[in-house]
Every structure is written in structure tokens, then in C-alpha cells.
Scaffold this motif. Sequence first.
Motif, short mmCIF file in Angstrom:
data_model
loop_
_atom_site.label_atom_id
_atom_site.label_comp_id
_atom_site.label_asym_id
_atom_site.label_seq_id
_atom_site.Cartn_x
_atom_site.Cartn_y
_atom_site.Cartn_z
N ASN A 58 0.87 -1.26 -0.18
CA ASN A 58 -0.07 -0.04 -0.02
C ASN A 58 0.88 1.24 -0.10
O ASN A 58 1.79 1.51 0.80
N ARG A 70 -3.88 3.27 -11.62
CA ARG A 70 -5.07 1.92 -11.65
C ARG A 70 -5.49 1.76 -13.18
O ARG A 70 -5.85 0.36 -13.58
N PRO A 78 -7.39 -0.10 -6.07
CA PRO A 78 -7.57 0.75 -4.74
C PRO A 78 -7.12 0.09 -3.28
O PRO A 78 -6.91 -1.03 -3.35
N TYR A 80 -6.19 -1.46 -0.52
CA TYR A 80 -6.90 -2.47 0.56
C TYR A 80 -6.64 -2.00 1.69
O TYR A 80 -5.65 -1.80 2.43
N ASN A 83 -7.83 4.32 2.68
CA ASN A 83 -8.65 5.31 2.10
C ASN A 83 -8.65 5.21 0.58
O ASN A 83 -7.43 5.38 0.00
N LYS A 84 -9.42 4.70 -0.12
CA LYS A 84 -9.41 4.44 -1.61
C LYS A 84 -8.87 5.53 -2.46
O LYS A 84 -8.33 5.35 -3.52
N ASN A 88 -3.24 3.41 -3.03
CA ASN A 88 -3.25 2.34 -3.91
C ASN A 88 -2.71 1.20 -3.24
O ASN A 88 -1.52 1.22 -2.39
N THR A 89 -2.75 -0.06 -3.88
CA THR A 89 -2.23 -1.22 -3.45
C THR A 89 -1.41 -1.56 -4.77
O THR A 89 -2.28 -1.69 -5.77
#
Length: 128
Positions: A58, A70, A78, A80, A83-84, A88-89
Amino acid sequence: MDVETAKHYLLSKPETILDFPFGKEVSVFKVKGKMFATLAIGKMGKGDEDGHQNWWMNLKCDPDEAAILRDIFPAVIPGYHMNKALWNTVILDGSIPQGEIERMIDNSFALVVAKMTKKDQRSILLHL
């Protein structure tokens, strides 16, 4: 980028420490006590439908850039359990060039440092 290379790069950032506030399964990388990255086996060790387990990292991200990344990389999703909009993951499955992952790490670190006091920022920038 493999997990050991990722850990080494994360820890090479000035004033960075490794912490485990969420348990031994989740490595948390902090600068001056502020989290800028996490690293764990994807979906907390559950793996995908075929049983493969990739490491998930993350990283904090500018909201506009997060959406663009993305769209470009299927292995960027988004954040994991984050806060999406701001995280980012990055799935370390080998599909993203190492230089791009390093750039994402650098950006995450810079975003967190930018929110610190001027005194803390200066002490970190001395090492860059």
C-alpha cells in the motif's frame, strides 16, 4: 520487484523505520512516525483463486494519479483496507517495472513528508 528488493528500497528512505502495529503479518514503513507504506501477503494470506500469493504494497498517492495508475496497471488497485482515494495497493506480481514501483514509493514518501512540520521536513531533506 520482489519483496526483499521492495523492503530494502523502502528502508533506504531517510528516517524510515519498520513497525508491526497490525501484527507480524503486516510490515509498516514509517518516516518520523507517519506511515507511508505497508507490505503484506495479498488479502492477508488468502491468495488468489489458484492459490498464488503475491505481496501487496500500500502506497499513498495523489488522488488523480491514483486513478491514472489503476487504469494503466492491472496490478494497481484501490488501497486495500485504506482510504481508496488516497492509497493504492501495488501487487508485486512482476508486471510493473521496478523503476515505476520505486517512483510510486518515492511519491508516497514525499506526500507524507510534505504534511510534516517544517522542522521535521528539514531533518529529512538533509539526507536526500
